[in-house]
Write an enzyme that holds these catalytic residues in place. Sequence first.
Site, PDB file in Angstrom:
ATOM      1  N   SER A   1      -0.949  -0.626  -3.868  1.00 13.71           N
ATOM      2  CA  SER A   1      -0.399   0.527  -4.711  1.00 13.71           C
ATOM      3  C   SER A   1       1.257  -0.010  -5.499  1.00 13.71           C
ATOM      4  O   SER A   1       1.203   0.368  -6.379  1.00 13.71           O
ATOM      5  CB  SER A   1       0.098   1.101  -3.933  1.00 13.71           C
TER       6      SER A   1
ATOM      7  N   ILE B   1       1.246   7.220   0.770  1.00  8.01           N
ATOM      8  CA  ILE B   1       0.610   5.928   1.099  1.00  8.01           C
ATOM      9  C   ILE B   1      -1.174   5.809   0.606  1.00  8.01           C
ATOM     10  O   ILE B   1      -1.675   6.918   0.499  1.00  8.01           O
ATOM     11  CB  ILE B   1       0.751   6.478   3.028  1.00  8.01           C
ATOM     12  N   CYS B   2      -1.278   4.897   0.050  1.00  9.34           N
ATOM     13  CA  CYS B   2      -2.976   4.485   0.148  1.00  9.34           C
ATOM     14  C   CYS B   2      -3.557   4.196   1.389  1.00  9.34           C
ATOM     15  O   CYS B   2      -3.442   2.796   1.401  1.00  9.34           O
ATOM     16  CB  CYS B   2      -2.909   3.055  -1.257  1.00  9.34           C
ATOM     17  N   LEU B   3      -4.014   4.953   1.132  1.00 15.15           N
ATOM     18  CA  LEU B   3      -4.724   4.845   3.139  1.00 15.15           C
ATOM     19  C   LEU B   3      -6.463   5.825   3.006  1.00 15.15           C
ATOM     20  O   LEU B   3      -6.224   6.995   2.307  1.00 15.15           O
ATOM     21  CB  LEU B   3      -4.130   5.075   4.507  1.00 15.15           C
TER      22      LEU B   3
ATOM     23  N   ASN C   1       0.578  -1.511  -0.050  1.00  8.05           N
ATOM     24  CA  ASN C   1      -0.062  -0.007  -0.008  1.00  8.05           C
ATOM     25  C   ASN C   1       1.143   0.929   0.214  1.00  8.05           C
ATOM     26  O   ASN C   1       0.326   2.453   0.081  1.00  8.05           O
ATOM     27  CB  ASN C   1      -0.768   0.280   1.056  1.00  8.05           C
TER      28      ASN C   1
END
Lengths: 373, 141
Positions: free
Chosen positions: B113, B78-80, B71
Site C-alpha cells: 500500500s 490496512i491492506c489485509l 501494507n
Amino acid sequence: MLSGNAGRGRNGFIWRTLTSAGTDRYGGHWMAGCSEVGHSTNMLPTNKKLGEPCSSGAHSLAVPECAICLQTCVHPVSLPCKHIFCYLCVKGASWLGRRCALCRQEIPEDFMDKPTLLSPEELKSASRGNGEYAWYYEGRNGWWQYDERTTRELEDAFTKGKKNTEMLIAGFLYVADFENMVQYRRNEHGRRRKIKRDIVDIPKKGVAGLRLDCDASNLNSTRESSADGADNLAALGAASGPATAALPTSLGGQPTSPVLPHSDGSTQLEISLSQLQIGDVSGRNNIGEGEEELPVLGGRVASPDAAEDDPESDENSDQDVSSTQQSSLVVPPRLSLIGAIQPASDNAAPGGAAQNINVRSRRPDGQCTITEV
Amino acid sequence: MLETQHLLAEPVPAIRAMPDENNACYFHVCIAGPQDSPFEGGSFKLELFLPEEYPMAAPKVRFMTKIYHPNVEKLGRICLDILKDKWSPALQIHTVLLSIQALLSAPNPDDPSANDAAQWLYSHRYLDWIQEHNVVQDRRN
C-alpha cells in the site's frame, strides 16, 4: 494481498459440555501468544465436525455453538462440509457468498431450500405447545413463527412494557415495534412486516423460514424468504385489490374486447379503450432486453413480484408497464383518466401513429404513477 | 455484546481492545510491536469500528499511530485480505487483531500500500537486519 492467517483464535464450535454435575465448560480454548503468531496457522476458527467425539467423555451431551452468532445453535444445520451453524446464520452469511464461514467450501444453491437439519424433530416440537404464547411474523399467505431465541427476546421486551426492541435475525438488525406490531430493518424503515403474539398451536407455515410440511415439490416451486423479514407490507395489499384487466392485442393492431370489472361507466371506458392503438405501429414487439412478456392469468397479470414470500420481490412492484416494453396493457385498479379519451379514429395522428394518453394509476403502495400509453 | 465480554475477560497477549464509553461498536485498540520485528518496542494505536452488518461484514480498522509499513497507507488504512474480500462471519475482533499483529511481524512487500516502505523493506539494510535476527520472510499471498 496478505492472507490473514495469524493464529487460531478459538474453536469455531465451543462444544458446551453438560456434565453430570450440570455445569458447563468450554473445551479447546487456545489463544495465540505474540510469539506463537505465524502465517502458517489458519486464521479461521477450527471446529469439531459432525460425528467427531467430544473431548470430555462419554456421559456428556454435546450442544454445538454457532461460530457466527457465538451462541448455542438454533435449528442447527449441517453443511456438506459437516460444519454446523444456526439455519438463520447460514442464511445471513449466504448473502455474502455461498461458502462455509469456517472452511470456505461452497454451499449448494438449493441448500437453503432443503437444509440438512441436525434435529428435525426439534423443529416440530418448537411449533407445538400447550397453550403458551409465541411470536409470529407475516408472510405473503400465512404466518411464520419466530425461532425460540427471538421469541424469548420479544416476549421479554413485551412483558417489560417496552415500545420496541431490537433483534438480530439472519445477520440483520431488526426493530420490533410493539405499538404498531410491525418489524423492520433498523437501517431500512420502509420495508415492514406485521408481527403478532398468539398461542403456539395456531396454523402456521413454519418456524423461522423452515417449512413444517417439508414437501420437496413445494420447496422447489416457491422461494421462501421469510426468515429475514424483508417483505414489504405494501406489496401484500396487491393481491387483495380488484383484479387487474389486461387487453390482449395483436401486434400493432386493435385490441380485442377488454375484461373490466363491473362499475358505473365501465361500458364507456370499455369502448374508449377498445379503440386505442396499443403496440408498435411497425408491427414489432419491443420487449426490452432481458425482459419477459408477462402472461395473463385469468384476467390478472402475473407480475415479477408474485413469487411467494420473496424477500426482494417488492422492489419490483413500482416498475411502470410501458407499451414499448410489453404488448399487453395492464389496466391498474382505480383508473382515473386525465382528460377525456377520444376514439383513436377521431383524431388519430397522421401516419397512423398511436395517440399518447396519460393514465394515472394508484398503485398498491399508495403512490400515483403516470404512464404514457 | 458477547464478543466484547470475551475480549475483556480473556484479553489477547500484547493486544488491548477497549470499547468506547459512548459507542459500543467503536473500539480503542493498542497493539504492541511484535518481538523480533522492526516494530519491537513500539506501541501502536488503532481504531476499530463494527458496522451495523457485523458479523456479516468486516470491521473497519485503521492505524491511528503513524507506522512505516508496506501494507499500511499514509492515512492508516490496512491492506489485509480478511478485512476486504476474504472476510468470514466466523472471524472475530480478536482474530482480526491477531492478523494485524502478524502483519507487523511479516509484512507483505509484494502487495504494497506504501511503495516507499516496500522499497525500504527490500533494501540492503533491511535484508541485513533479517539475517542478523534470523527472521524468515513469508512472501506468500
